[in-house]
Design a protein around this motif. Structure first.
Motif, PDB file in Angstrom:
ATOM      1  N   GLU A   1     -98.398 -53.554  30.832  1.00  0.00           N
ATOM      2  CA  GLU A   1     -97.386 -53.341  32.509  1.00  0.00           C
ATOM      3  C   GLU A   1     -97.580 -52.524  32.596  1.00  0.00           C
ATOM      4  OE1 GLU A   1     -93.527 -52.317  29.630  1.00  0.00           O
ATOM      5  OE2 GLU A   1     -94.884 -54.746  27.900  1.00  0.00           O
TER       6      GLU A   1
ATOM      7  N   PRO B   1     -95.579 -50.074  34.772  1.00  0.00           N
ATOM      8  CA  PRO B   1     -94.772 -48.918  34.426  1.00  0.00           C
ATOM      9  C   PRO B   1     -95.492 -48.001  33.778  1.00  0.00           C
ATOM     10  CG  PRO B   1     -93.301 -50.362  34.827  1.00  0.00           C
ATOM     11  CD  PRO B   1     -94.591 -51.024  34.561  1.00  0.00           C
ATOM     12  N   ALA B   2     -96.359 -48.509  32.442  1.00  0.00           N
ATOM     13  CA  ALA B   2     -96.566 -48.073  31.327  1.00  0.00           C
ATOM     14  C   ALA B   2     -98.255 -47.979  31.536  1.00  0.00           C
ATOM     15  CB  ALA B   2     -96.738 -49.095  29.781  1.00  0.00           C
TER      16      ALA B   2
ATOM     17  N   LEU C   1     -97.660 -44.367  33.223  1.00  0.00           N
ATOM     18  CA  LEU C   1     -97.419 -43.112  32.482  1.00  0.00           C
ATOM     19  C   LEU C   1     -98.201 -42.555  31.805  1.00  0.00           C
ATOM     20  CD1 LEU C   1     -94.563 -42.004  31.917  1.00  0.00           C
ATOM     21  CD2 LEU C   1     -94.215 -42.585  30.069  1.00  0.00           C
TER      22      LEU C   1
ATOM     23  N   HIS D   1    -100.387 -40.635  34.350  1.00  0.00           N
ATOM     24  CA  HIS D   1     -99.488 -39.248  34.875  1.00  0.00           C
ATOM     25  C   HIS D   1    -100.070 -38.032  33.730  1.00  0.00           C
ATOM     26  CE1 HIS D   1     -96.046 -36.768  35.680  1.00  0.00           C
ATOM     27  NE2 HIS D   1     -95.903 -36.696  34.185  1.00  0.00           N
TER      28      HIS D   1
ATOM     29  N   ALA E   1     -94.703 -50.439  21.339  1.00  0.00           N
ATOM     30  CA  ALA E   1     -93.387 -50.867  20.396  1.00  0.00           C
ATOM     31  C   ALA E   1     -93.055 -51.446  19.389  1.00  0.00           C
ATOM     32  CB  ALA E   1     -92.106 -51.252  21.916  1.00  0.00           C
ATOM     33  N   TYR E   2     -94.255 -51.585  18.310  1.00  0.00           N
ATOM     34  CA  TYR E   2     -93.511 -51.781  17.329  1.00  0.00           C
ATOM     35  C   TYR E   2     -94.844 -50.981  16.481  1.00  0.00           C
ATOM     36  CZ  TYR E   2     -93.476 -56.802  19.746  1.00  0.00           C
ATOM     37  OH  TYR E   2     -93.656 -57.709  20.272  1.00  0.00           O
TER      38      TYR E   2
ATOM     39  N   LYS F   1     -93.871 -46.419  21.721  1.00  0.00           N
ATOM     40  CA  LYS F   1     -93.072 -46.272  22.232  1.00  0.00           C
ATOM     41  C   LYS F   1     -91.441 -46.081  22.957  1.00  0.00           C
ATOM     42  CE  LYS F   1     -96.818 -49.063  25.605  1.00  0.00           C
ATOM     43  NZ  LYS F   1     -96.501 -50.879  25.827  1.00  0.00           N
ATOM     44  N   PRO F   2     -90.883 -45.412  23.719  1.00  0.00           N
ATOM     45  CA  PRO F   2     -91.535 -44.320  24.519  1.00  0.00           C
ATOM     46  C   PRO F   2     -91.674 -42.769  24.229  1.00  0.00           C
ATOM     47  CG  PRO F   2     -89.063 -44.406  24.685  1.00  0.00           C
ATOM     48  CD  PRO F   2     -89.308 -45.135  23.616  1.00  0.00           C
TER      49      PRO F   2
ATOM     50  N   HIS G   1     -88.058 -54.165  20.477  1.00  0.00           N
ATOM     51  CA  HIS G   1     -89.010 -54.322  21.225  1.00  0.00           C
ATOM     52  C   HIS G   1     -88.856 -54.610  22.743  1.00  0.00           C
ATOM     53  CE1 HIS G   1     -90.791 -56.008  17.039  1.00  0.00           C
ATOM     54  NE2 HIS G   1     -91.108 -54.984  17.055  1.00  0.00           N
TER      55      HIS G   1
ATOM     56  N   PHE H   1     -87.479 -50.274  23.227  1.00  0.00           N
ATOM     57  CA  PHE H   1     -87.857 -49.611  23.904  1.00  0.00           C
ATOM     58  C   PHE H   1     -89.064 -49.766  24.663  1.00  0.00           C
ATOM     59  CE2 PHE H   1     -86.967 -49.295  18.843  1.00  0.00           C
ATOM     60  CZ  PHE H   1     -86.403 -48.055  18.792  1.00  0.00           C
ATOM     61  N   ASN H   2     -89.515 -51.050  24.742  1.00  0.00           N
ATOM     62  CA  ASN H   2     -90.277 -51.026  25.623  1.00  0.00           C
ATOM     63  C   ASN H   2     -89.523 -50.438  27.331  1.00  0.00           C
ATOM     64  OD1 ASN H   2     -93.513 -52.038  25.314  1.00  0.00           O
ATOM     65  ND2 ASN H   2     -92.490 -53.980  24.724  1.00  0.00           N
TER      66      ASN H   2
ATOM     67  N   LEU I   1     -87.277 -48.469  28.043  1.00  0.00           N
ATOM     68  CA  LEU I   1     -87.255 -47.098  27.578  1.00  0.00           C
ATOM     69  C   LEU I   1     -89.005 -46.295  28.380  1.00  0.00           C
ATOM     70  CD1 LEU I   1     -85.049 -46.745  24.976  1.00  0.00           C
ATOM     71  CD2 LEU I   1     -84.684 -46.252  27.045  1.00  0.00           C
ATOM     72  N   ASN I   2     -89.234 -46.953  27.715  1.00  0.00           N
ATOM     73  CA  ASN I   2     -90.744 -46.590  27.883  1.00  0.00           C
ATOM     74  C   ASN I   2     -91.084 -46.683  29.877  1.00  0.00           C
ATOM     75  OD1 ASN I   2     -93.719 -45.504  26.869  1.00  0.00           O
ATOM     76  ND2 ASN I   2     -94.458 -47.088  28.291  1.00  0.00           N
ATOM     77  N   SER I   3     -90.781 -48.092  30.139  1.00  0.00           N
ATOM     78  CA  SER I   3     -90.489 -47.913  31.327  1.00  0.00           C
ATOM     79  C   SER I   3     -89.635 -47.378  32.194  1.00  0.00           C
ATOM     80  CB  SER I   3     -90.057 -49.146  32.054  1.00  0.00           C
ATOM     81  OG  SER I   3     -90.829 -50.621  31.558  1.00  0.00           O
TER      82      SER I   3
ATOM     83  N   SER J   1     -89.324 -44.166  31.433  1.00  0.00           N
ATOM     84  CA  SER J   1     -89.793 -42.564  31.622  1.00  0.00           C
ATOM     85  C   SER J   1     -90.959 -42.809  32.119  1.00  0.00           C
ATOM     86  CB  SER J   1     -90.075 -42.799  29.964  1.00  0.00           C
ATOM     87  OG  SER J   1     -91.122 -41.511  29.677  1.00  0.00           O
ATOM     88  N   SER J   2     -91.433 -44.071  32.636  1.00  0.00           N
ATOM     89  CA  SER J   2     -92.294 -43.839  33.679  1.00  0.00           C
ATOM     90  C   SER J   2     -91.798 -43.579  35.361  1.00  0.00           C
ATOM     91  CB  SER J   2     -93.695 -45.593  33.424  1.00  0.00           C
ATOM     92  OG  SER J   2     -93.955 -45.541  34.570  1.00  0.00           O
TER      93      SER J   2
ATOM     94  N   ILE K   1     -90.594 -40.502  36.413  1.00  0.00           N
ATOM     95  CA  ILE K   1     -92.102 -39.887  37.738  1.00  0.00           C
ATOM     96  C   ILE K   1     -92.061 -40.083  38.464  1.00  0.00           C
ATOM     97  CG2 ILE K   1     -94.380 -38.898  36.811  1.00  0.00           C
ATOM     98  CD1 ILE K   1     -93.489 -39.160  34.282  1.00  0.00           C
ATOM     99  N   ASN K   2     -92.206 -41.247  38.851  1.00  0.00           N
ATOM    100  CA  ASN K   2     -92.696 -42.154  39.908  1.00  0.00           C
ATOM    101  C   ASN K   2     -91.869 -42.953  41.151  1.00  0.00           C
ATOM    102  OD1 ASN K   2     -95.031 -41.346  39.964  1.00  0.00           O
ATOM    103  ND2 ASN K   2     -95.602 -43.127  38.772  1.00  0.00           N
TER     104      ASN K   2
ATOM    105  N   VAL L   1     -88.858 -55.634  35.519  1.00  0.00           N
ATOM    106  CA  VAL L   1     -89.539 -54.280  36.088  1.00  0.00           C
ATOM    107  C   VAL L   1     -90.603 -54.129  35.124  1.00  0.00           C
ATOM    108  CG1 VAL L   1     -89.527 -52.096  36.037  1.00  0.00           C
ATOM    109  CG2 VAL L   1     -87.211 -53.509  36.485  1.00  0.00           C
ATOM    110  N   ARG L   2     -90.860 -54.147  33.702  1.00  0.00           N
ATOM    111  CA  ARG L   2     -92.085 -54.401  33.729  1.00  0.00           C
ATOM    112  C   ARG L   2     -92.333 -55.430  33.570  1.00  0.00           C
ATOM    113  NH1 ARG L   2     -90.532 -55.710  27.522  1.00  0.00           N
ATOM    114  NH2 ARG L   2     -92.491 -56.006  27.381  1.00  0.00           N
TER     115      ARG L   2
END
Lengths: 243, 348
Positions: A9, A11-12, A15, A18, A79-80, A98-99, B173, B176-177, B179-181, B183-184, B187-188, B234-235
């Motif tokens: 992914e 975005p991941a 991050l 970054h 995420a698992y 994650k996150p 899953h 959380f994925n 939320l991780n996106s 989170s990223s 920043i940008n 988005v992901r």
């Protein structure tokens, strides 16, 4: 420290890049979005550290580890949470859920640097994973021609060959460094049966079963390969196929 | 279960006792009111009521296979009227034939039988009508009881499911994925993060509002699925392509909530997440004679799948559809080498 990121992914990946940008000692030598190109890059570029997602296209994170020839440090990012135990059995340096926060990330990175400073490369084989592993639906093999992903239903049988196994499948025969015991544990026991010390057969691919000698049998598979079936194996087959 | 009429001893006993009671009244009436000898009154009653008992069994099976709720009332009445005329004629004829054969010498009584014949037609009609009503009543009670049972099961499912419901709807899953996106993106691309938080909130709020037996408009359900896919977009970026096609107003149809989103989740899990090339998800909505049909199809990756699909997700949807509509096979799966399609029919 040379780092490779294998994460599907965007975005991941952003991050991770970054977070890594804060540390000057880190050099990101590649980012890959699927397990396949990840394996190729790791074998070619020999990084010190890999950030590895588990759910990946083509090959998942664990399959990737089976196929690499080098032993970089691994930090799983996923995420698992259900794979954490397995990850630590594989001697992973850390397991980031994650996150994750920057602090948590830097802690994992610190751990990797400590390990690297000890100059104690993880020389334990990251292969042959044990019983916390879920049953597999496909087998991955690497040979001179590249990486092969074989659906488990396409497998006729598996034959022991010292420390290696031969996998007979619809796509052909493959050699893989793995023990019979290990592969047996990871296969669905109602479909794959250890019919002999040297053979595991896919019961769905058995065509014929004949008496061979006293107390021993011969199974003919759908690819016309004949394999020996011991008395004990015959008993297991009978119990499974109910005949 | 093939013969529910006689499926247990109790209904057999009730059936026999009821007819013995009717026969007894019949014989007594003949004996006292028409002054018929006791043996003739008994035989008359036995033959007459045995014929009607037989008729009632036939009538039961006929009533049972014709669904009163889907047939037109007019045609039911006409059919029964015709059946009544034929069966009463047949019963009266057979009755007379049998009595005369048993009671050959009794000329006097033939006279009595003749006298009573017009009355028999009327009574026969009355019998038929009563029997038909009893059959319908039994079926009505039976259906009612089944409905109560089904509702009880649905309620039990709701109770069972409510705890798991949230977990089922909001795949951890995915959460959380996402939320991780976010989170990223903070920043940008804070604007994008902002958008995604809003979409995710709407999705969660919608999920929280639903319960296992709630019905929503099809358009709300589709909007929710679109939000879900926008978040996944988005992901996954270009790896995910999707389309919705329909040519009628979705607002006017009501469907069980949260039935469609799992289909898209499956498509993501088995298609988009498994390949780095583009996967296509197409949702096609059609009006059919029995209801709205929704087909969600996704392209399949060339590599063998990573996970052994357990089919639990689809089984859950099937079970819910069965409980809510009481119709089997509303969900169908079609798989080829390159495409996986799930079709659901939502009956009117």
């Amino acid at each position: 420290m040379k780092v490779i990121i294998v994460e599907d992914e965007q975005p991941a990946r952003d991050l991770l890049r970054h977070y890594l940008s804060f540390d000057d000692s880190i050099e990101i030598i590649g980012e890959y979005a699927d397990g396949f190109s990840g394996v190729m890059a790791i074998n070619r570029d020999k990084p010190n550290l890999v950030f590895l997602d588990i759910q990946l296209p083509k090959l998942n994170g664990f399959e990737l580890l089976e196929l690499i020839d080098v032993t970089p440090q691994i930090i799983f990012t996923t995420a698992y949470d259900e794979y954490a135990i397995k990850a630590f059995e594989l001697n992973a340096t850390d397991y980031l859920l994650k996150p994750f926060s920057k602090d948590r990330f830097l802690q994992a990175l610190g751990r990797a640097k400590d390990k690297a400073e000890l100059n104690n490369p993880t020389d334990e084989e990251i292969k042959n994973i044990t019983n916390s592993t879920p049953l597999i639906s496909r087998v991955v093999v690497k040979d001179g021609n590249g990486i092969h992903i074989i659906a488990i239903n396409d497998v006729y049988c598996i034959e022991a060959q010292d420390d290696y196994i031969f996998i007979y499948s619809k796509q052909g025969r493959y050699l893989k460094k793995q023990t019979m015991k290990n592969i047996e544990e990871r296969l669905n026991p109602s479909q794959f049966i250890r019919v002999h010390r040297s053979y595991i057969a896919n019961v769905l691919q058995i065509d014929k079963l004949e008496l061979y000698e006293k107390d021993s049998y011969m199974a003919t598979l759908k690819n016309d390969k004949k394999i020996k079936v011991s008395a004990a194996g015959y008993k297991l087959l009978r119990a499974q196929l109910d005949f | 279960m093939n013969r529910p009429f006689l499926k247990n001893n109790l209904s057999q006993i009730v059936f026999v006792i009821a007819w013995i009671a009717v026969g007894a009244i019949h014989a007594t009436t003949f004996y006292f009111m028409y002054k018929v000898p006791v043996n003739l009154a008994l035989i008359d009653s036995v033959v007459w009521n045995a014929l009607f008992a037989l008729l009632s069994v036939g009538l039961w099976f006929w009533v049972r296979i014709t669904d009163i709720e889907t047939s037109k009332p007019f045609s039911i009445i006409i059919n029964h009227f015709g059946a009544a005329v034929l069966s009463v004629l047949a019963v009266v004829f057979l009755h007379r034939l049998i009595i005369q054969n048993i009671w050959v010498s009794a000329n006097d009584y033939t006279q009595i039988i003749d006298q009573l014949e017009p009355g028999r037609y009327i009574i026969g009609f009355f019998y038929y009508a009563l029997l038909a009503l009893v059959c319908y009543l039994i079926i009505y009670v039976k259906n009612f009881r089944e409905k109560v049972l089904r509702e009880a099961e649905l309620k039990a499912l709701v109770k069972d499911a409510e705890l798991n419901w949230l977990k089922l709807q909001i795949n951890p899953h995915f959460l959380f994925n996402s939320l991780n996106s976010i989170s990223s993106l903070t920043i940008n691309a804070p604007e994008k993060a902002h958008d995604m938080i809003n979409r995710l909130s709407e999705l969660l709020r919608y999920s929280l509002k639903q319960s296992p037996n709630s019905m929503v408009s099809l358009s709300d359900e589709v909007e929710n699925c679109k939000k879900y896919l926008e978040i996944e977009q988005v992901r996954f970026g270009n790896r995910l392509q999707y389309s919705f096609s329909f040519d009628f107003d979705l607002q006017s149809y009501r469907v069980p909530s949260m039935v469609l989103q799992p289909l898209f989740e499956n498509a993501i899990k088995h298609s988009v997440a498994q390949t780095e090339t583009t996967s296509v998800i197409d949702a096609i909505f059609k009006q059919t004679s029995i209801g709205v049909s929704v087909s969600v199809s996704n392209t399949l990756p060339l590599t063998p799948p990573n996970t052994l699909g357990t089919g639990v997700g689809l089984e859950n949807i099937k079970r819910r559809l069965l409980l809510m509509y009481d119709t089997p096979n509303l969900l169908r799966v079609n798989k080829t080498d390159s495409e996986f399609t799930v079709t659901i029919i939502f009956p009117f």
